[in-house]
Design a protein around this motif. Structure first.
Motif, PDB file in Angstrom:
ATOM      1  N   TYR A  62     -27.274 -54.742 -31.545  1.00  9.65           N
ATOM      2  CA  TYR A  62     -26.412 -54.556 -30.422  1.00  9.65           C
ATOM      3  C   TYR A  62     -24.870 -54.770 -30.902  1.00  9.65           C
ATOM      4  CZ  TYR A  62     -23.637 -55.615 -26.420  1.00  9.65           C
ATOM      5  OH  TYR A  62     -22.498 -55.692 -25.342  1.00  9.65           O
ATOM      6  N   ASP A  63     -24.568 -55.897 -31.750  1.00  6.32           N
ATOM      7  CA  ASP A  63     -23.361 -56.314 -32.223  1.00  6.32           C
ATOM      8  C   ASP A  63     -22.837 -55.062 -32.908  1.00  6.32           C
ATOM      9  OD1 ASP A  63     -23.582 -58.892 -30.949  1.00  6.32           O
ATOM     10  OD2 ASP A  63     -24.310 -59.655 -33.031  1.00  6.32           O
ATOM     11  N   ARG A  64     -23.530 -54.569 -33.723  1.00  4.11           N
ATOM     12  CA  ARG A  64     -23.128 -53.310 -34.555  1.00  4.11           C
ATOM     13  C   ARG A  64     -22.780 -52.220 -33.673  1.00  4.11           C
ATOM     14  NH1 ARG A  64     -23.502 -54.532 -40.106  1.00  4.11           N
ATOM     15  NH2 ARG A  64     -24.615 -56.332 -40.623  1.00  4.11           N
ATOM     16  N   LEU A  65     -23.486 -52.026 -32.903  1.00  5.46           N
ATOM     17  CA  LEU A  65     -23.299 -50.685 -31.943  1.00  5.46           C
ATOM     18  C   LEU A  65     -21.935 -50.978 -31.217  1.00  5.46           C
ATOM     19  CD1 LEU A  65     -27.008 -50.014 -30.950  1.00  5.46           C
ATOM     20  CD2 LEU A  65     -25.653 -48.386 -32.270  1.00  5.46           C
ATOM     21  N   TYR A  66     -22.144 -52.013 -30.448  1.00 10.89           N
ATOM     22  CA  TYR A  66     -21.006 -52.448 -29.805  1.00 10.89           C
ATOM     23  C   TYR A  66     -19.488 -52.457 -30.306  1.00 10.89           C
ATOM     24  CZ  TYR A  66     -17.977 -54.715 -26.060  1.00 10.89           C
ATOM     25  OH  TYR A  66     -16.891 -55.235 -25.221  1.00 10.89           O
ATOM     26  N   LEU A  67     -19.616 -53.034 -31.676  1.00 15.05           N
ATOM     27  CA  LEU A  67     -18.370 -52.918 -32.452  1.00 15.05           C
ATOM     28  C   LEU A  67     -17.929 -51.538 -32.549  1.00 15.05           C
ATOM     29  CD1 LEU A  67     -16.264 -54.438 -34.124  1.00 15.05           C
ATOM     30  CD2 LEU A  67     -17.676 -53.961 -36.245  1.00 15.05           C
ATOM     31  N   ILE A  68     -18.930 -50.595 -33.235  1.00 13.47           N
ATOM     32  CA  ILE A  68     -18.531 -49.297 -33.307  1.00 13.47           C
ATOM     33  C   ILE A  68     -18.233 -48.374 -32.215  1.00 13.47           C
ATOM     34  CG2 ILE A  68     -19.846 -46.877 -34.137  1.00 13.47           C
ATOM     35  CD1 ILE A  68     -21.693 -48.743 -35.966  1.00 13.47           C
ATOM     36  N   GLY A  69     -18.707 -48.704 -31.074  1.00 14.12           N
ATOM     37  CA  GLY A  69     -18.669 -47.996 -30.053  1.00 14.12           C
ATOM     38  C   GLY A  69     -17.086 -48.479 -29.252  1.00 14.12           C
ATOM     39  N   THR A  70     -16.720 -49.586 -29.421  1.00 13.45           N
ATOM     40  CA  THR A  70     -15.359 -50.048 -28.901  1.00 13.45           C
ATOM     41  C   THR A  70     -14.388 -49.641 -30.224  1.00 13.45           C
ATOM     42  OG1 THR A  70     -15.696 -52.273 -29.933  1.00 13.45           O
ATOM     43  CG2 THR A  70     -15.986 -51.864 -27.587  1.00 13.45           C
ATOM     44  N   CYS A  71     -14.502 -49.425 -31.323  1.00 13.63           N
ATOM     45  CA  CYS A  71     -13.499 -49.097 -32.154  1.00 13.63           C
ATOM     46  C   CYS A  71     -13.335 -47.582 -32.874  1.00 13.63           C
ATOM     47  CB  CYS A  71     -13.566 -50.109 -33.540  1.00 13.63           C
ATOM     48  SG  CYS A  71     -13.561 -51.790 -33.228  1.00 13.63           S
ATOM     49  N   SER A  72     -14.576 -46.826 -32.528  1.00 14.24           N
ATOM     50  CA  SER A  72     -14.505 -45.388 -32.982  1.00 14.24           C
ATOM     51  C   SER A  72     -14.603 -44.531 -31.984  1.00 14.24           C
ATOM     52  CB  SER A  72     -15.838 -45.231 -34.069  1.00 14.24           C
ATOM     53  OG  SER A  72     -15.782 -43.975 -34.475  1.00 14.24           O
ATOM     54  N   PRO A  73     -13.508 -43.970 -31.661  1.00 21.23           N
ATOM     55  CA  PRO A  73     -13.495 -42.785 -30.653  1.00 21.23           C
ATOM     56  C   PRO A  73     -14.580 -41.816 -30.781  1.00 21.23           C
ATOM     57  CG  PRO A  73     -11.211 -43.083 -31.315  1.00 21.23           C
ATOM     58  CD  PRO A  73     -12.265 -43.911 -32.349  1.00 21.23           C
ATOM     59  N   SER A  74     -14.784 -41.548 -31.899  1.00 20.63           N
ATOM     60  CA  SER A  74     -15.681 -40.176 -32.146  1.00 20.63           C
ATOM     61  C   SER A  74     -17.137 -40.717 -31.937  1.00 20.63           C
ATOM     62  CB  SER A  74     -15.772 -39.870 -33.864  1.00 20.63           C
ATOM     63  OG  SER A  74     -15.990 -40.859 -34.693  1.00 20.63           O
ATOM     64  N   TYR A  96     -25.274 -56.487 -21.448  1.00 18.70           N
ATOM     65  CA  TYR A  96     -25.315 -55.180 -20.812  1.00 18.70           C
ATOM     66  C   TYR A  96     -24.147 -54.903 -19.872  1.00 18.70           C
ATOM     67  CZ  TYR A  96     -26.925 -52.341 -17.054  1.00 18.70           C
ATOM     68  OH  TYR A  96     -26.680 -51.101 -15.952  1.00 18.70           O
ATOM     69  N   GLU A  97     -23.615 -55.889 -19.611  1.00 26.29           N
ATOM     70  CA  GLU A  97     -22.557 -55.881 -18.597  1.00 26.29           C
ATOM     71  C   GLU A  97     -21.206 -55.721 -19.544  1.00 26.29           C
ATOM     72  OE1 GLU A  97     -22.091 -59.449 -16.454  1.00 26.29           O
ATOM     73  OE2 GLU A  97     -23.288 -58.808 -14.900  1.00 26.29           O
ATOM     74  N   LYS A  98     -21.124 -56.170 -20.726  1.00 26.72           N
ATOM     75  CA  LYS A  98     -20.055 -55.702 -21.383  1.00 26.72           C
ATOM     76  C   LYS A  98     -20.156 -54.391 -21.988  1.00 26.72           C
ATOM     77  CE  LYS A  98     -19.154 -58.866 -24.699  1.00 26.72           C
ATOM     78  NZ  LYS A  98     -19.531 -59.448 -26.056  1.00 26.72           N
ATOM     79  N   ALA A  99     -21.189 -54.009 -22.425  1.00 29.70           N
ATOM     80  CA  ALA A  99     -21.233 -52.682 -22.880  1.00 29.70           C
ATOM     81  C   ALA A  99     -21.248 -51.509 -21.851  1.00 29.70           C
ATOM     82  CB  ALA A  99     -22.840 -52.277 -23.386  1.00 29.70           C
ATOM     83  N   VAL A 100     -21.399 -51.667 -20.767  1.00 29.51           N
ATOM     84  CA  VAL A 100     -21.263 -50.815 -19.369  1.00 29.51           C
ATOM     85  C   VAL A 100     -19.605 -50.788 -19.397  1.00 29.51           C
ATOM     86  CG1 VAL A 100     -21.605 -50.440 -17.076  1.00 29.51           C
ATOM     87  CG2 VAL A 100     -23.499 -51.020 -18.509  1.00 29.51           C
ATOM     88  N   ARG A 101     -18.954 -52.098 -19.188  1.00 26.48           N
ATOM     89  CA  ARG A 101     -17.607 -51.868 -18.904  1.00 26.48           C
ATOM     90  C   ARG A 101     -16.881 -51.129 -20.190  1.00 26.48           C
ATOM     91  NH1 ARG A 101     -18.325 -57.422 -17.881  1.00 26.48           N
ATOM     92  NH2 ARG A 101     -17.341 -57.946 -19.561  1.00 26.48           N
ATOM     93  N   ALA A 102     -17.133 -51.268 -21.298  1.00 26.56           N
ATOM     94  CA  ALA A 102     -16.840 -50.535 -22.592  1.00 26.56           C
ATOM     95  C   ALA A 102     -16.927 -49.019 -22.181  1.00 26.56           C
ATOM     96  CB  ALA A 102     -17.117 -51.043 -23.464  1.00 26.56           C
ATOM     97  N   LEU A 103     -18.135 -48.668 -21.765  1.00 22.98           N
ATOM     98  CA  LEU A 103     -18.358 -47.264 -21.677  1.00 22.98           C
ATOM     99  C   LEU A 103     -17.601 -46.625 -20.659  1.00 22.98           C
ATOM    100  CD1 LEU A 103     -20.273 -44.632 -22.676  1.00 22.98           C
ATOM    101  CD2 LEU A 103     -21.906 -45.543 -20.952  1.00 22.98           C
TER     102      LEU A 103
END
Length: 483
Positions: A62-74, A96-103
């Protein structure tokens, strides 16, 4: 756009909820809330996301996916959806709530970008019920005074807290397990869990403390040998996270080659190659890199997994600094999306570049700025009217290195030269050789003179009966310095 949270910390909303008296699960979700603006990596990385994340297990996914999701637009959409799935699988409501907000920031119209309140409420009830059940069972074990049952019940409770994201409670539960451990294996298992929680919380001093305890545990030799790769990896990672790059490099280089996939909940053998290689490049000179890295048979097994790191180190050792820096620069997006490297990558790259400039100057008394710019600032050649002008970024970089004492040199802008202030080693060797030759000639002269005196019988020996200090003592050529 609002500032997104750190992948291993809590968002500002989480902090405010905790301060406002939110649910215990929210308040205890992270031991050290940290909010940091994400690094935006516009260039797409070289790795395939599915292949990359498949190498990891546990909460680090999760930590790695979240970092990639919040830093890499592609990769934001794909990574954050995968992060949501990871959070839901572990029943970690906060993540879960953090990832939803980021998405919702990158894809507002996506169905998964809307918080599923029904799932949150149902999961919260399930987590609370599971917590109450485990606490009730543990209370019963304590009433029965069965030590092994108490240990297992406390460990199960800690595992539950850890899976659901209550890291502070998990740490407390695991620390209480120690009182009920009856074998070295129990203690080792407990300490590894403490290390995992500390890494998740970013408490690197605690990681080092527990690694010390692991190394001092009374495990069987075969168990100690099996655990050593994981212990060494945790220790090296903690040193890197504290900025001790030389110590971290030596620790990464000492990790046994049989680490394999035994520690994928923290890092992989590929990570060991990258972390160890970059730390070594940033802290070792060419001779040390050749001896400790390239000629290291054990670490070579890791380097084979990341051949570009091996090539970069080989280029550095062979004075080919431009290809070395080009390789590192091409992988910058990948490393900026690494959960353990992102924070230190600019510092590591700056150190490697500075060491390259230092090593480049060693053989020369003076070098033209144009020649250096072709190696260390090729992008400005042709792009600027005067790439070696005093106001150019490259020349300003050199001035900064001189002012900081990194380079013992001066710049002659009129002639376009960087002139070293160091002693001319060639002249020093010549002077030392001539001095030794003069001393040898003088010594040979006195020895030949001594031999001729003895050969012709001209040596005058003192009369023993008068004594050395007697009035009638005779003159001796030995005392005159012919020896």
């Amino acid at each position: 756009m609002d500032t997104l949270p750190d992948p291993v910390g809590s968002s500002q909303m989480d902090i405010e909820t905790s301060q406002a008296g939110g649910t215990p699960e929210v308040a205890n979700s992270a031991a050290k809330p940290r909010v940091r603006a994400p690094v935006r990596v516009e260039e797409a990385p070289k790795f395939d996301l599915d292949t990359y994340i498949a190498n990891y297990t546990g909460r680090t996914r999760y930590d790695r996916l979240y970092l990639i999701g919040t830093c890499s637009p592609s990769l934001a959409n794909e990574a954050l959806k995968a992060a949501i799935a990871e959070a839901k699988a572990s029943k970690d409501i906060i993540k879960y709530e953090k990832a939803v907000r980021a998405l919702s920031e990158v894809a507002p119209s996506d169905p998964e970008a809307t918080l599923n309140s029904a799932w949150v409420q149902e999961t919260q009830r399930s987590v609370n019920a599971q917590t109450e059940r485990l606490e009730g069972e543990l209370k019963g074990y304590k009433n029965n005074l069965i030590k092994e049952s108490i240990r297992m019940g406390t460990e199960d409770l800690g595992n539950h807290y850890y899976r659901t994201g209550d890291l502070a409670a998990a740490s407390k539960a695991y620390s209480r397990v120690r009182d009920f451990c009856t074998t070295p294996n129990h203690i080792t298992s407990m300490l590894f869990k403490m290390v995992s929680v500390s890494i998740e919380r970013g408490d690197w001093l605690s990681v080092q403390s527990n690694v010390h305890r692991l190394r001092n545990s009374q495990s069987k030799p075969e168990d100690a040998a099996r655990n050593e790769p994981k212990i060494a990896a945790a220790w090296a990672l903690a040193q890197m996270q504290q900025g001790a790059f030389l110590e971290a490099a030596n620790s990464f280089l000492a990790i046994p080659a049989d680490l394999g996939d035994s520690y994928n909940e923290v890092l992989t053998p590929n990570d060991v190659a990258v972390y160890g290689g970059l730390c070594a490049l940033a802290s070792m000179n060419r001779e040390e890199l050749q001896r400790n890295v390239l000629d290291n048979q054990s670490f070579r097994n890791f380097l084979e997994l990341e051949p570009h790191i091996r090539r970069a180190i080989a280029f550095f050792c062979n004075f080919k600094f431009r290809p070395c820096l080009d390789i590192l620069e091409s992988y910058r997006p990948d490393y900026l999306l690494d959960v353990h490297l992102q924070r230190f990558l600019p510092q590591l790259y700056k150190r490697i570049r500075t060491k390259s400039i230092e090593q480049y100057m060693i053989p020369y008394n003076r070098v033209t700025l144009d020649a250096m710019a072709k190696i260390f600032a090729p992008s400005v050649i042709g792009g600027e009217a005067k790439p070696t002008d005093i106001s150019s970024p490259f020349v300003q970089e050199l001035i900064g290195l001189i002012q900081d004492g990194v380079l013992d040199a001066r710049i002659d802008m009129e002639k376009g030269l960087l002139i070293s202030n160091q002693v001319d080693l060639r002249s020093e060797v010549q002077r030392s050789t001539l001095e030794n030759f003069r001393e040898f000639n003088q010594e040979a002269h006195w020895r030949i003179l001594r031999a001729q005196v003895l050969y012709h019988g001209l040596e005058i020996k003192s009369d023993k009966k008068f004594g050395d200090g007697g009035k009638g003592a005779r003159f001796s050529r030995e005392g005159a310095g012919f020896d």
